[in-house]
Write a protein that holds these residues in place. Structure first.
Motif, PDB file in Angstrom:
ATOM      1  N   GLY A 171       0.784  -1.223   0.000  1.00 57.44           N
ATOM      2  CA  GLY A 171       0.000   0.000   0.000  1.00 57.44           C
ATOM      3  C   GLY A 171       0.818   1.277   0.000  1.00 57.44           C
ATOM      4  N   LEU A 172       2.110   1.177   0.256  1.00 57.16           N
ATOM      5  CA  LEU A 172       2.974   2.359   0.274  1.00 57.16           C
ATOM      6  C   LEU A 172       3.255   2.813  -1.153  1.00 57.16           C
ATOM      7  N   SER A 173       3.313   4.125  -1.367  1.00 56.46           N
ATOM      8  CA  SER A 173       3.636   4.647  -2.696  1.00 56.46           C
ATOM      9  C   SER A 173       4.603   5.817  -2.587  1.00 56.46           C
ATOM     10  N   ILE A 174       5.361   6.027  -3.659  1.00 53.76           N
ATOM     11  CA  ILE A 174       6.312   7.139  -3.749  1.00 53.76           C
ATOM     12  C   ILE A 174       5.924   7.953  -4.987  1.00 53.76           C
ATOM     13  N   PRO A 175       5.423   9.181  -4.792  1.00 53.33           N
ATOM     14  CA  PRO A 175       5.077  10.014  -5.945  1.00 53.33           C
ATOM     15  C   PRO A 175       6.316  10.653  -6.570  1.00 53.33           C
ATOM     16  N   PHE A 176       6.224  10.976  -7.848  1.00 54.07           N
ATOM     17  CA  PHE A 176       7.317  11.675  -8.523  1.00 54.07           C
ATOM     18  C   PHE A 176       6.764  12.584  -9.604  1.00 54.07           C
ATOM     19  N   GLU A 177       7.569  13.570  -9.960  1.00 50.96           N
ATOM     20  CA  GLU A 177       7.244  14.513 -11.017  1.00 50.96           C
ATOM     21  C   GLU A 177       8.555  14.878 -11.697  1.00 50.96           C
ATOM     22  N   TYR A 178       8.555  14.915 -13.025  1.00 48.83           N
ATOM     23  CA  TYR A 178       9.805  15.124 -13.745  1.00 48.83           C
ATOM     24  C   TYR A 178       9.514  15.798 -15.081  1.00 48.83           C
ATOM     25  N   GLU A 179      10.398  16.654 -15.530  1.00 50.31           N
ATOM     26  CA  GLU A 179      10.305  17.244 -16.862  1.00 50.31           C
ATOM     27  C   GLU A 179      11.506  16.794 -17.675  1.00 50.31           C
ATOM     28  N   LEU A 180      11.225  16.297 -18.860  1.00 49.57           N
ATOM     29  CA  LEU A 180      12.255  15.762 -19.746  1.00 49.57           C
ATOM     30  C   LEU A 180      12.388  16.674 -20.954  1.00 49.57           C
TER      31      LEU A 180
END
Length: 96
Positions: free
Chosen positions: A13-22
Motif C-alpha cells: 500500500g505504500l507509494s512514492i510520488p514523482f514529477e519530472y520534466e524531460l
C-alpha cells in the motif's frame, strides 16, 4: 531520473510520488524538432499486493508539419504508462 524504491518492498500500500520534466528539444526527427516544450511526467511507484508497480502519465505537445499541406500543427498528447517492476524472485532456491 532515478527513484529509490527499496523501502517499498516490505510495505503493501505504500507509494512514492514523482514529477519530472524531460527536455527533448534537441531530438532530431527527420530534420524536425517536434518537442518545443519539455515532456511532463507525473506519477507514482507503489506496492500493490506485494508487486511493485509504476503508474505515470506523460503529457507533451508535438510541433510537426502536415505531410500533405506542410501546415504547422500543434498536437497535445497524453500517454498513460503502467509497468510492473520485478527485481528478484523471493525464495528462488525453493523448487516448490
Amino acid at each position: 531520473m532515478e527513484l529509490d524504491i527499496k523501502g517499498l518492498s516490505g510495505v503493501v500500500g505504500l507509494s512514492i510520488p514523482f514529477e519530472y520534466e524531460l527536455d527533448l528539444s534537441d531530438l532530431d526527427f527527420y530534420s524536425e524538432h517536434p518537442f518545443k516544450t519539455p515532456v511532463a511526467v507525473k506519477g507514482d511507484v507503489r506496492n500493490h499486493a506485494g508487486m511493485i508497480e509504476l503508474h505515470a502519465s506523460a503529457s507533451y505537445t508535438l510541433e510537426i508539419r502536415c505531410a500533405r499541406c506542410l501546415r504547422e500543427l500543434s498536437l497535445p498528447k497524453v500517454l498513460d504508462i503502467f509497468q510492473r517492476l520485478v527485481f528478484e524472485l523471493q525464495d528462488e532456491e525453493n523448487d516448490d
